[in-house]
Design an enzyme around this catalytic site. Structure first.
Site, PDB file in Angstrom:
ATOM      1  CG  HIS A 169      -5.846  -0.147  -2.437  1.00  0.00           C
ATOM      2  ND1 HIS A 169      -6.352  -0.619  -3.636  1.00  0.00           N
ATOM      3  CD2 HIS A 169      -4.734   0.547  -2.766  1.00  0.00           C
ATOM      4  CE1 HIS A 169      -5.575  -0.222  -4.633  1.00  0.00           C
ATOM      5  NE2 HIS A 169      -4.583   0.484  -4.136  1.00  0.00           N
ATOM      6  CB  CYS A 256     -11.454  -0.416  -7.311  1.00  0.00           C
ATOM      7  SG  CYS A 256     -11.960  -2.015  -6.855  1.00  0.00           S
TER       8      CYS A 256
HETATM    9  C1  CIR Z   1      -4.332  -3.586  -8.579  1.00  0.00           C
HETATM   10  O1  CIR Z   1      -3.655  -4.440  -8.009  1.00  0.00           O
HETATM   11  O2  CIR Z   1      -3.974  -2.421  -8.659  1.00  0.00           O
HETATM   12  C2  CIR Z   1      -5.629  -4.005  -9.227  1.00  0.00           C
HETATM   13  N1  CIR Z   1      -5.517  -5.341  -9.698  1.00  0.00           N
HETATM   14  C3  CIR Z   1      -6.777  -3.867  -8.263  1.00  0.00           C
HETATM   15  C4  CIR Z   1      -7.059  -2.463  -7.843  1.00  0.00           C
HETATM   16  C5  CIR Z   1      -8.219  -2.355  -6.914  1.00  0.00           C
HETATM   17  N2  CIR Z   1      -8.468  -0.997  -6.612  1.00  0.00           N
HETATM   18  C6  CIR Z   1      -9.106  -0.577  -5.529  1.00  0.00           C
HETATM   19  O3  CIR Z   1      -9.441  -1.373  -4.661  1.00  0.00           O
HETATM   20  N3  CIR Z   1      -9.287   0.721  -5.373  1.00  0.00           N
END
Ligand code: CIR
Length: 265
Positions: A169, A256
């Site tokens: 991201h 997140c």
């Molecule tokens: C994913 O790949 O979607 C999750 N394992 C990690 C999401 C992390 N989210 C974020 O950095 N906003």
């Protein structure tokens, strides 16, 4: 200068489910330990609460292994919330799970609805003056355009920016530290997307420390990055280090784990 971008009255988090072991990851660095993750999560929630914010912790959702990463489900602005449309198929349903909680807080919400539109909150950095959105494997041009249309009448310009190749991201590589200061990896700031802002680059080898959050008076950083911590302390920020070893196995960081919002405009 207003400080709405880092003053928060509320946050929403969600407990990790045992299914977290099936969560998405770019590289397999081992299975996350749920007990350790729960302890880190409790520390994270307690730290947000210590700033005076009301923090709601939602129950775990077994059907959605990545649902602890609530940031990707919505964008919260002072004027209202926008429900995202995650680009990861296994995460699409998480947005609908979050919607009623935001309706309860905001009265109503707007939603990214186009079938071809994809956008995740991890790709969105809100500053005092603009909404920066990184195009990534999870966020496409249609999603960005739809978001721009939804927030225009709230007075927010949306600017599409670059996410470094191979980075999950946009915000994996940057955070807002205050109204004018951004913490970034050198590989992202080199793109020039933060022209006009003061930029602090994380030291080489500590790229994973770029995902922090400024939450009221505190900066929450992942534990284990002493040079970034010391740089932030020298710059005058109050730093709290939070264990992130288990979320890191799933490409998750400080931002997140929460949706953060302030008093309604
Ligand atoms: C994913 O790949 O979607 C999750 N394992 C990690 C999401 C992390 N989210 C974020 O950095 N906003």
């Amino acid at each position: 200068m207003s400080d709405h971008s880092f003053r928060f009255s509320h946050a929403i988090c969600r407990l990790p489910a045992a299914s977290i072991t099936h969560g998405l990851r770019a590289v397999d660095t081992g299975s996350p330990d749920l007990a350790v993750m729960l302890a880190h999560h409790a520390d994270y929630v307690a730290t947000l609460r210590a700033t005076g914010a009301k923090v709601t912790v939602l129950p775990a959702l077994t059907d959605y292994p990545d649902s602890v990463f609530v940031e990707d489900t919505a964008l919260c602005l002072p004027q209202g919330a926008v429900i995202m449309r995650p680009g990861a198929p296994t995460r699409l349903g998480e947005a609908a799970e979050m919607a009623p909680h935001l309706v309860a807080l905001y009265g109503s919400v707007r939603s990214i609805a186009g079938q071809a539109s994809h956008i995740e909150g991890g790709d969105i950095l809100v500053t005092e003056t603009e909404v920066l959105v990184g195009r990534s494997a999870r966020t496409n041009a249609q999603g960005i355009a739809e978001l721009a249309g939804l927030v225009a009448d709230w007075g927010w310009p949306v600017r599409e920016v670059h996410t470094p190749p191979g980075v999950l991201h946009f915000k994996t590589d940057c955070s807002l530290l205050d109204g004018e200061t951004i913490l970034s990896t050198p590989r992202l700031s080199a793109s020039g997307c933060f022209a006009g802002y003061r930029v602090l680059d994380v030291p080489e080898g500590e790229e994973a420390a770029a995902n922090t959050i400024r939450f009221n008076d505190l900066v929450l950083t992942p534990a284990g990055f002493p040079r970034t911590r010391d740089m932030l302390l020298r710059a005058g920020y109050q730093v709290r280090e939070i264990g992130n070893s288990e979320c890191a196995k799933l490409d998750g960081g400080m931002s997140c784990l929460s949706l953060r919002f302030g008093p309604k405009a």
